[in-house]
Motif scaffolding. Sequence first.
Motif, PDB file in Angstrom:
ATOM      1  N   GLN A  62       0.563  -0.765  -0.083  1.00 49.16           N
ATOM      2  CA  GLN A  62      -0.121   0.094  -0.214  1.00 49.16           C
ATOM      3  C   GLN A  62       1.056   1.202  -0.232  1.00 49.16           C
ATOM      4  OE1 GLN A  62      -2.463   0.065   4.083  1.00 49.16           O
ATOM      5  NE2 GLN A  62      -3.999  -1.897   2.821  1.00 49.16           N
ATOM      6  N   MET A  63       1.831   1.106   0.534  1.00 47.99           N
ATOM      7  CA  MET A  63       2.942   2.574   0.517  1.00 47.99           C
ATOM      8  C   MET A  63       3.654   2.385  -0.395  1.00 47.99           C
ATOM      9  SD  MET A  63       2.618   4.108   3.476  1.00 47.99           S
ATOM     10  CE  MET A  63       4.177   4.673   3.331  1.00 47.99           C
ATOM     11  N   GLY A  64       3.731   1.846  -1.786  1.00 50.38           N
ATOM     12  CA  GLY A  64       4.463   2.047  -3.015  1.00 50.38           C
ATOM     13  C   GLY A  64       5.142   0.869  -2.868  1.00 50.38           C
ATOM     14  N   ILE A  65       5.917   0.028  -2.394  1.00 51.77           N
ATOM     15  CA  ILE A  65       7.086  -0.805  -2.436  1.00 51.77           C
ATOM     16  C   ILE A  65       6.263  -2.163  -3.164  1.00 51.77           C
ATOM     17  CG2 ILE A  65       8.708  -2.491  -1.201  1.00 51.77           C
ATOM     18  CD1 ILE A  65       8.058  -0.649   1.426  1.00 51.77           C
ATOM     19  N   PRO A  66       7.452  -2.057  -4.975  1.00 60.48           N
ATOM     20  CA  PRO A  66       6.949  -3.211  -4.851  1.00 60.48           C
ATOM     21  C   PRO A  66       7.800  -4.715  -4.647  1.00 60.48           C
ATOM     22  CG  PRO A  66       9.393  -2.025  -5.975  1.00 60.48           C
ATOM     23  CD  PRO A  66       8.758  -1.575  -4.952  1.00 60.48           C
ATOM     24  N   VAL A  67       6.461  -5.089  -3.832  1.00 59.90           N
ATOM     25  CA  VAL A  67       6.500  -5.863  -2.754  1.00 59.90           C
ATOM     26  C   VAL A  67       7.393  -7.273  -4.559  1.00 59.90           C
ATOM     27  CG1 VAL A  67       5.517  -8.551  -1.440  1.00 59.90           C
ATOM     28  CG2 VAL A  67       5.475  -5.632  -1.128  1.00 59.90           C
ATOM     29  N   LYS A  68       6.694  -7.515  -5.508  1.00 62.39           N
ATOM     30  CA  LYS A  68       7.014  -9.150  -5.433  1.00 62.39           C
ATOM     31  C   LYS A  68       8.734  -8.845  -5.977  1.00 62.39           C
ATOM     32  CE  LYS A  68       3.189 -10.100  -7.942  1.00 62.39           C
ATOM     33  NZ  LYS A  68       2.487 -10.364  -8.832  1.00 62.39           N
ATOM     34  N   ARG A  69       9.653  -7.716  -6.512  1.00 65.07           N
ATOM     35  CA  ARG A  69      10.299  -7.056  -7.158  1.00 65.07           C
ATOM     36  C   ARG A  69      11.577  -7.715  -5.661  1.00 65.07           C
ATOM     37  NH1 ARG A  69      11.584  -2.148 -10.102  1.00 65.07           N
ATOM     38  NH2 ARG A  69       9.219  -1.875  -9.181  1.00 65.07           N
ATOM     39  N   ILE A  70      11.570  -6.860  -4.681  1.00 66.73           N
ATOM     40  CA  ILE A  70      11.873  -7.548  -3.118  1.00 66.73           C
ATOM     41  C   ILE A  70      11.861  -8.537  -3.004  1.00 66.73           C
ATOM     42  CG2 ILE A  70      11.595  -6.922  -1.026  1.00 66.73           C
ATOM     43  CD1 ILE A  70      11.736  -4.339  -2.615  1.00 66.73           C
ATOM     44  N   ARG A  71      10.931  -9.461  -3.404  1.00 64.82           N
ATOM     45  CA  ARG A  71      11.085 -10.856  -2.784  1.00 64.82           C
ATOM     46  C   ARG A  71      11.822 -11.279  -3.781  1.00 64.82           C
ATOM     47  NH1 ARG A  71       4.348 -12.190  -1.280  1.00 64.82           N
ATOM     48  NH2 ARG A  71       4.286 -11.216   1.008  1.00 64.82           N
ATOM     49  N   ASN A  72      11.906 -11.486  -4.904  1.00 63.81           N
ATOM     50  CA  ASN A  72      13.516 -11.471  -6.323  1.00 63.81           C
ATOM     51  C   ASN A  72      14.605 -11.195  -5.193  1.00 63.81           C
ATOM     52  OD1 ASN A  72      11.515 -12.661  -7.291  1.00 63.81           O
ATOM     53  ND2 ASN A  72      10.630 -10.672  -9.275  1.00 63.81           N
ATOM     54  N   LEU A  73      14.223  -9.890  -5.355  1.00 62.10           N
ATOM     55  CA  LEU A  73      15.718  -9.847  -4.725  1.00 62.10           C
ATOM     56  C   LEU A  73      16.354 -10.399  -3.287  1.00 62.10           C
ATOM     57  CD1 LEU A  73      18.250  -7.864  -5.122  1.00 62.10           C
ATOM     58  CD2 LEU A  73      16.917  -5.610  -3.287  1.00 62.10           C
ATOM     59  N   ALA A  74      15.074 -11.128  -2.374  1.00 60.90           N
ATOM     60  CA  ALA A  74      15.457 -11.623  -1.278  1.00 60.90           C
ATOM     61  C   ALA A  74      16.021 -12.904  -1.599  1.00 60.90           C
ATOM     62  CB  ALA A  74      14.515 -11.518  -0.211  1.00 60.90           C
ATOM     63  N   PHE A  75      15.820 -13.589  -2.848  1.00 61.65           N
ATOM     64  CA  PHE A  75      15.284 -14.860  -3.299  1.00 61.65           C
ATOM     65  C   PHE A  75      17.134 -14.734  -3.961  1.00 61.65           C
ATOM     66  CE2 PHE A  75      11.592 -16.126  -2.366  1.00 61.65           C
ATOM     67  CZ  PHE A  75      12.323 -18.137  -2.325  1.00 61.65           C
ATOM     68  N   VAL A  76      17.903 -13.445  -5.010  1.00 64.04           N
ATOM     69  CA  VAL A  76      18.578 -13.220  -5.619  1.00 64.04           C
ATOM     70  C   VAL A  76      19.791 -13.392  -4.177  1.00 64.04           C
ATOM     71  CG1 VAL A  76      20.395 -11.642  -6.975  1.00 64.04           C
ATOM     72  CG2 VAL A  76      17.993 -12.575  -7.275  1.00 64.04           C
ATOM     73  N   ILE A  77      19.681 -12.742  -3.074  1.00 66.84           N
ATOM     74  CA  ILE A  77      20.860 -12.554  -2.800  1.00 66.84           C
ATOM     75  C   ILE A  77      21.358 -13.990  -1.650  1.00 66.84           C
ATOM     76  CG2 ILE A  77      21.782 -11.267   0.227  1.00 66.84           C
ATOM     77  CD1 ILE A  77      19.652  -8.636  -0.679  1.00 66.84           C
ATOM     78  N   GLY A  78      20.009 -14.420  -1.596  1.00 72.00           N
ATOM     79  CA  GLY A  78      20.114 -15.731  -0.824  1.00 72.00           C
ATOM     80  C   GLY A  78      20.963 -16.862  -1.236  1.00 72.00           C
ATOM     81  N   ALA A  79      20.483 -16.746  -2.644  1.00 70.30           N
ATOM     82  CA  ALA A  79      21.021 -17.951  -3.693  1.00 70.30           C
ATOM     83  C   ALA A  79      22.534 -16.888  -3.724  1.00 70.30           C
ATOM     84  CB  ALA A  79      19.900 -17.338  -4.908  1.00 70.30           C
ATOM     85  N   VAL A  80      23.237 -16.153  -4.085  1.00 70.42           N
ATOM     86  CA  VAL A  80      24.891 -15.533  -4.350  1.00 70.42           C
ATOM     87  C   VAL A  80      25.406 -15.904  -2.602  1.00 70.42           C
ATOM     88  CG1 VAL A  80      26.258 -13.970  -4.121  1.00 70.42           C
ATOM     89  CG2 VAL A  80      23.903 -13.539  -5.700  1.00 70.42           C
ATOM     90  N   LEU A  81      24.485 -15.465  -1.561  1.00 73.96           N
ATOM     91  CA  LEU A  81      25.906 -15.692  -0.570  1.00 73.96           C
ATOM     92  C   LEU A  81      25.948 -17.489  -0.377  1.00 73.96           C
ATOM     93  CD1 LEU A  81      23.630 -13.778   2.269  1.00 73.96           C
ATOM     94  CD2 LEU A  81      26.158 -13.265   1.009  1.00 73.96           C
ATOM     95  N   SER A  82      24.596 -18.248  -0.865  1.00 70.38           N
ATOM     96  CA  SER A  82      24.887 -19.517  -0.746  1.00 70.38           C
ATOM     97  C   SER A  82      26.168 -20.329  -2.108  1.00 70.38           C
ATOM     98  CB  SER A  82      23.858 -20.540  -0.941  1.00 70.38           C
ATOM     99  OG  SER A  82      22.852 -20.027   0.022  1.00 70.38           O
ATOM    100  N   GLY A  83      26.156 -19.799  -2.706  1.00 67.56           N
ATOM    101  CA  GLY A  83      27.077 -19.799  -3.912  1.00 67.56           C
ATOM    102  C   GLY A  83      28.285 -19.800  -3.546  1.00 67.56           C
ATOM    103  N   ILE A  84      28.540 -18.570  -2.930  1.00 65.06           N
ATOM    104  CA  ILE A  84      30.032 -18.246  -2.628  1.00 65.06           C
ATOM    105  C   ILE A  84      30.000 -19.505  -1.437  1.00 65.06           C
ATOM    106  CG2 ILE A  84      31.072 -16.479  -1.655  1.00 65.06           C
ATOM    107  CD1 ILE A  84      29.487 -13.966  -3.343  1.00 65.06           C
ATOM    108  N   ALA A  85      29.717 -18.830  -0.486  1.00 64.27           N
ATOM    109  CA  ALA A  85      29.918 -20.512   0.272  1.00 64.27           C
ATOM    110  C   ALA A  85      30.012 -21.945  -0.056  1.00 64.27           C
ATOM    111  CB  ALA A  85      28.491 -20.484   0.890  1.00 64.27           C
ATOM    112  N   GLY A  86      29.304 -22.185  -1.422  1.00 64.51           N
ATOM    113  CA  GLY A  86      30.117 -23.421  -1.892  1.00 64.51           C
ATOM    114  C   GLY A  86      31.865 -22.955  -2.542  1.00 64.51           C
ATOM    115  N   ILE A  87      32.055 -21.596  -2.675  1.00 63.35           N
ATOM    116  CA  ILE A  87      33.292 -22.112  -3.407  1.00 63.35           C
ATOM    117  C   ILE A  87      34.343 -22.472  -1.962  1.00 63.35           C
ATOM    118  CG2 ILE A  87      34.661 -19.925  -4.520  1.00 63.35           C
ATOM    119  CD1 ILE A  87      33.076 -19.190  -5.427  1.00 63.35           C
ATOM    120  N   PHE A  88      33.866 -21.528  -0.815  1.00 62.55           N
ATOM    121  CA  PHE A  88      35.151 -22.097   0.054  1.00 62.55           C
ATOM    122  C   PHE A  88      34.635 -22.921   1.436  1.00 62.55           C
ATOM    123  CE2 PHE A  88      34.514 -16.794   0.324  1.00 62.55           C
ATOM    124  CZ  PHE A  88      35.023 -16.864   0.519  1.00 62.55           C
ATOM    125  N   ILE A  89      33.690 -23.742   1.355  1.00 64.63           N
ATOM    126  CA  ILE A  89      33.601 -24.878   1.749  1.00 64.63           C
ATOM    127  C   ILE A  89      34.576 -26.100   0.476  1.00 64.63           C
ATOM    128  CG2 ILE A  89      31.834 -26.870   1.658  1.00 64.63           C
ATOM    129  CD1 ILE A  89      29.660 -24.555   3.035  1.00 64.63           C
TER     130      ILE A  89
END
Length: 607
Positions: A177-204
């Motif tokens: 209702q405040m104009g925040i693009p919730v769908k895009r924000i949720r996409n961003l959360a999944f992207v950040i989470g996926a990138v962190l996991s991928g980089i963790a895979g390199i270190f592991i």
Amino acid sequence: MIDTLFSGLIHGGAYALVAVGVSLIFGVTNVVNFAQGSLVAVGMMLAWYCGSVLGWPLIPVVLAVVVVTAAIGWLINAGVIAPLEGRKPIAALLATIGVGQILDNGLQLIFGARTRPFPKLLATSNLQAFGVRFGTSDVVMIVFAVLAMAGLWAFLTYGKAGRAIRATAQDPQAALQMGIPVKRIRNLAFVIGAVLSGIAGIFIGLFNANINPMNGGSIGLTAFVAAAIGGLGSIPGAVVGGLVLGVVEALGVFWFGDGAHDLITFGALLIILIARPQGLLGASTNVTSEPMTGTFLAGARPIRLPWWGNLVLALAALATPFIFSDYLAGIGTQIAVYAIAAVGLTLISGSAGQTILGLAGPVALGAYASALLTTQLHWPFLVALLAAGTIAAICACVLTFPAWKLSGHYVAIATIGLGAVMVALIRVAEPLTHGSLGITGIPFPTIFGSPLNTPQKIYLLDVAVLIAALVIVMRIQRAHLGHVFDAIGSDQEASEAIGVRTGAYKALAYALAAFLAGLAGSLLAHQYTYIDPTIFNSNMSLLILTIIVLGGMNSPLGAVLGSIILIGAPELLRVVPEARILAYGALLIIVIMFRPQGLFARNATKG
């Protein structure tokens, strides 16, 4: 001791990276993403390919992992999770399990199942301090983890998109209702989470030196435990939980041996859940939308056949061994055993609406109980079979007793830990169970002095037990007790408002499910004639849950149909084993999206 603590901190840092992604996604979408560990494997295998096959240095490898995992994270949300918006969160949770299966087995199909050395993108043992040898890779990982957490904190605190993420996590509707693009924000959360996991895979990969495309599942599950210990939805909690779990694991393995690893990991989870359910740093607030309770088949009813229809099916099942070859009869035994366990799960996860993610534990208890009773005490098989079911039910009740005081997704998280703890206890009880070596020489079933030593005879026994299980569960569903289970699954709060002790009834439903799982374990042990703890892993639990999702979560006959499809059909396609397993995940997602009530249930709202 210092090197043990250092090793624990390194592992803890990797867990923290993955756990932050789990908590971030949970906080924004209320979805527990069980594909997070599979993204770790994607990062590992892609880094291996770029570093070993293509010969790329570290920076291009990291960039490739970031791009690919970010794309996969976006696809998971946009293609799988977002279309399920408006349904119970359990649907999205199960869908992420399907995505994880696709990623894990897709990697195995592409790269093969063999273990291989990870490329030396950074030196791994070129430094020394306080008598501990470590490498540049360890230093870089620690620095990266600290910078990543600090950067994420600054982004969430001061960044425009970060503040939008926090607003979406607090109240998605108000944010919209405040104009925040919730769908895009949720996409961003999944992207950040996926990138962190991928980089963790390199270190592991750098730390472990050798990798396998199937390593991600165990890492992801451990990271989920770390996130739960820290507090699901809490970014600082995920960091603390990862570091604490890494150190506790390292010290526990140092003192008690590697066999106690799972007991330490999941035992720590249970202790935290009982003492502080919201985690070390999680907010002590009531969860308004439970991601692991309820069902997504609102209004679905199992298809019920007339008595003569059930009789015809039973007679047909009992007659099939006389036309089956040994091979087909062997497949039939597998179908029947998994169907028995799944039929029981329809009561607790289907009717009562409580997701159970650790049913492999009661299956293991039943298998080991029956094996020990027949090999050590020489009990008759039928007595050992019933005793196995009873022992599994009693042990499950005793171990889960504290969990029923919890609420919502905390119970489901506890069942993950309890299932793993049951198997871990079997592994550490070496004088009795032979630990990781397992039990050999388990006799074939003997009924009234006649050994059932052919696939056809064993199949007849399994089908007879399956029919008995179906009769018991169907009668319970039609009785007052079954109506109470349905009421709890439909609306737990309303049930509690009228005085129903929902925790007690869920405990009863779980005991019944554990009893049938124990029977299935007993049959499995005497069919294999050899068992060890590796058989009863988390994949078994997820497979049984997938079976009832496919057939219909509250449909006993649907559980049989799901077992035929998921166990029987793939066995007939052994020429392409990786592809058949990959199909599990795709089928699960398709059913959740397009026929959430299951194949053998109908939508009551449509008549």
